[in-house]
Design a protein around this motif. Structure first.
Motif: not given
Length: 806
Positions: A456-457, A665, A667-668
């Motif tokens: 996910p990054e 993102s 990540d979110t």
């Protein structure tokens, strides 16, 4: 008045006691009021609908496929609307995004297509204009917008009714302005609704009528009809639908009903129930802590009481004096606690929004009933702890009281026993909180370390809705993907880009595909298993970092008109084919039993829930099957806002009428998927820390006061030959005895309450002995330190000075 002044003077003479007592109660009052205000607004306050408890949300469930609480299909809704006798009104909503043009830059808005009576069923009246009319349901291009939309996008135009706005390239006439609807019901950025709920963009009428779920269905119960009666009436409706539509995908599905208040809070209820219990524990610990301190403090003033009574003071005046002093503590703590709650309440929504899909702009109201209750409880504690020692001491023999002279006393055996009960109660509540926090923290750590199957990054996600008019079919949508990906590949700073039909870890975007093996018995459509389903463009696996385990990726030959192909997840291959090689095998998928060849096996991905993997997942090439919703994914080291700008710019070269919705993102998204677990971990950790602090203060205060009152006794013991270790042993034993009992009770309570948080744990047993033992050892060590400090001070008593004081 003189008694009140004397009470304040006595408190001023004991600043340490006053500070600890007031801070303890203020923390309990402030935390309880803030958290309960959140729970009150979320769960107990009614939705802004007419009698929301009379409105139910209907779900479809295919339990044999492990598919629960799905949307209702269009044919089922239409059948029920004609046949049902349960509801006064029965409506549906097809939640969809729209692209708004003509009011500045193109923008994506969320909303839905609804039946004409949908808002009537909810009991929502427009603040301007009218609701939809029955004749507008299937043919008219009309819209209703929220007050926010009207004010923000149309400048609050008083002549808004009758104005035209363009949605997905089609002009719509505004017929009504709705009040802003609650985030808990509509979701984020929901501003607009139209009619034509049975038209699904990108799908033919034949496909929408196969029995797949599209509608959020609500019904208002008839007067006198209970929800239990409504549930009892559902099986006959299900049977009639099954008899009339035996070939539909959902013919064997069953329906469930939830009231709207239950529906909007269902997933959060167990977590916030645990939270409410935690803050209640903190308040009880605070009250028992202050009660113990007051009891010890007042017990040490028996000589003062004897002197007052000896010079003529009445028992009632003695009791009044002590009650004023204890109630003063409670009143001051209540005022500070109210101030603390007033400061905390506005912060709660902002904090919750960091962890949950929760509107940070939500305004919470300070729950005055809870504030008054917590203050009243603290005052009641003060009154009880003022009356009890004063009453007992005023009944004691005056001569004995005066004989004590300068000697301290630890009170009667009854008082000592009561103090030990209070200490034990604090410890039991604290160890229960600590054990719960340890379980949730361990659970969160395991969940956050779970391999989700993709990276996910540095991954950016944005949704684009392709309007029906310019993108009516699969070839036009395929051309859009080809042109968009070509434009993105020319942008510097973007490592890779792709497009798919769904967003990982967002349940509302998930799709299911029915399947069966062609060999052996071919199951009817309504009996077939369902798999998670993804439509992907080139470079999807590369962009997300999903490995190919066997076979190949899709290539330029996997297009419409050629052999239908798909990829299958590694776990899915094992489930469907066992030890057989899945490469080259064929499955029949969808309602039409399309034969599709498996050309590759990919790594397992948790695309719906981090905690629970899908057993089977399919991937189909976008060129062979696609929908109106295109999710652009870009891997880039650039900042999120920078990626949004360059992707929107590239999209503008393909179609300037399109806009990106919810750019964020990955990540979110992952953080929000972990949000509830993280929020509970933080809050319960904070509350257990507060409980540990309060318990240690309570134990220390009780032991310290007892040591101070028994200074003469300790001096005599040392004068008679008692050693330092003997004094240490005496003080620690007496201090730790109620602690040990409290620990035992707390462990038993933790075991009993463990089942209440079992559903919130991941790969952790609610009765994990290591965690329960760790919480017990932590509290026992803290209690021991709290006892050792005053015990150490007791060993420094000068026997000569102590005897001289006597």
């Amino acid at each position: 008045m003189s008694d009140l002044r004397f009470a304040f003077r006595k408190l001023w003479q004991s600043p340490a006691f006053t500070f600890i007592a007031i801070l303890t109660l203020a923390l309990g009052i402030g935390l309880n009021t803030a958290i309960f205000s959140l729970i009150n607004d979320l769960f107990l306050h009614s939705l802004p609908f007419k009698q929301p408890e009379r409105v139910v949300h209907m779900y479809s469930n295919a339990r044999e496929r492990n598919l629960l609480e799905l949307a209702v299909s269009i044919p089922r809704f239409q059948h029920y609307r004609e046949a049902q006798k349960i509801f006064d009104g029965f409506g549906g909503e097809n939640s969809l995004p729209f692209t708004l043009t003509g009011l500045g830059d193109p923008v994506q808005l969320f909303g839905g297509k609804v039946t004409s009576n949908f808002f009537d069923v909810l009991g929502v009246k427009p603040i301007r204009g009218r609701n939809f009319l029955p004749e507008e349901e299937e043919t008219a291009d009309v819209a209703m917008v929220t007050e926010n939309f009207w004010q923000k996008r149309m400048g609050g135009d008083p002549n808004v009714i009758g104005r035209s706005i363009t949605l997905d390239g089609v002009p719509h006439t505004i017929v009504g302005i709705l009040p802003n609807l609650p985030f808990s019901w509509t979701g984020p950025n929901t501003e607009i609704w139209t009619t034509k709920p049975f038209v699904v963009p990108g799908l033919s009428y034949e496909r929408t009528m196969r029995g797949s779920g599209f509608l959020r269905v609500v019904g208002r119960l008839k007067p006198g009809m209970t929800i239990e009666q409504a549930r009892a009436a559902l099986p006959s409706l299900e049977q009639s639908y099954r008899a009339e539509h035996p070939d539909k995908i959902d013919s064997s599905s069953v329906n469930t009903l939830k009231t709207l208040p239950e529906d909007v809070t269902g997933n959060l209820r167990p977590a916030f129930g645990t939270l409410l219990a935690a803050v209640a524990f903190v308040l009880l610990i605070a009250c028992s802590n202050v009660a113990n301190l007051l009891l010890v403090r007042f017990t040490g003033r028996r000589r003062e009481i004897a002197l007052r009574m000896a010079i003529g003071a009445s028992r009632s005046s003695i009791i009044r004096l002590f009650v004023f002093e204890s109630v003063s503590v409670s009143a001051i703590a209540g005022a500070i606690g109210a101030l603390l709650a007033w400061q905390l309440v506005p912060i709660v929504p902002k904090m919750a929004a960091n962890f949950l899909p929760f509107d940070p702009a939500t305004r919470l109201e300070l729950s005055l009933p809870v504030l008054f209750f917590t203050i009243a409880l603290s005052i009641l504690t003060g009154v009880a702890m003022g009356i009890y020692p004063a009453l007992q001491s005023s009944r004691a023999d005056l001569v004995d009281g005066l004989k004590e002279g300068g000697r301290g006393t630890s009170g009667s055996a009854h008082q000592q026993r009561f103090r030990k009960i209070l200490v034990g109660a604090q410890v039991a509540l604290s160890v229960t909180l600590l054990a719960g926090a340890a379980l949730l923290i361990t659970s969160f750590v395991k969940l956050s370390r779970q391999n989700i199957g993709f990276r996910p990054e540095q991954l950016w996600i944005g949704l684009v809705t392709l309007p029906q008019a310019p993108y009516p079919d699969q070839p036009t949508r395929q051309r859009f993907v080809e042109q968009t990906l070509a434009a993105l590949r020319t942008v510097p700073g973007l490592q890779s880009a792709t497009i798919s039909g769904d967003i990982p870890l967002i349940a509302a975007a998930a799709s299911n595909m029915l399947y069966t093996r062609p060999d052996g018995e071919i199951l009817p459509v309504d009996k077939r298993a369902a798999a998670a389903y993804h439509q992907i463009a080139p470079d999807y696996l590369k962009t997300f970092g999903i490995p190919i385990v066997a076979g190949r990726e899709f290539d330029e030959h996997d297009i419409a008109g050629n052999q239908n192909v798909m990829l299958i997840s590694q776990a899915g291959a094992r489930k469907v084919f066992g030890n057989e090689n899945p490469i080259g095998k064929t499955l029949l998928i969808s309602f039409s039993s399309t034969p599709v060849e498996i050309v590759g096996v990919v790594g397992d991905v948790r695309t719906r829930s981090i905690a629970k993997p899908d057993e089977v997942e399919f991937y189909r090439p976008w060129a062979q099957e696609n929908i109106q919703f295109a999710v652009i994914a870009v891997r880039s080291p650039l900042r999120e806002d920078a990626v949004t700008k360059v992707v929107q710019s590239a999209l503008g070269t393909v179609d300037p009428a399109l806009a990106i919705a919810i750019p964020q993102s990955m990540d979110t998204i992952v953080a929000q998927a972990l949000g509830q677990a993280r929020l509970m971990m933080w809050l319960l950790g904070i509350f257990s820390g507060v409980a540990l602090l309060l318990a240690s203060i309570g134990i220390y205060g009780a032991v310290a006061y007892t040591v101070e009152q028994r200074t003469g006794e300790i001096g005599i013991r040392m004068a008679l030959g008692a050693q330092t270790r003997d004094v240490l042993r005496l003080v620690v034993n007496q201090g730790m005895r109620p602690v040990v009992i409290g620990l035992a009770v707390g462990i038993a309570v933790s075991f009993a309450l463990g089942r209440l948080i079992t559903a919130q744990l991941y790969q952790v047993s609610a009765h994990n002995p290591a965690l329960l033992g760790g919480a017990t050892i932590l509290l026992a060590t803290t209690a021991l330190l709290a006892c050792l400090l005053p015990a150490r001070r007791a060993t420094l008593v000068d026997p000569v000075q102590a005897l001289r004081t006597e």
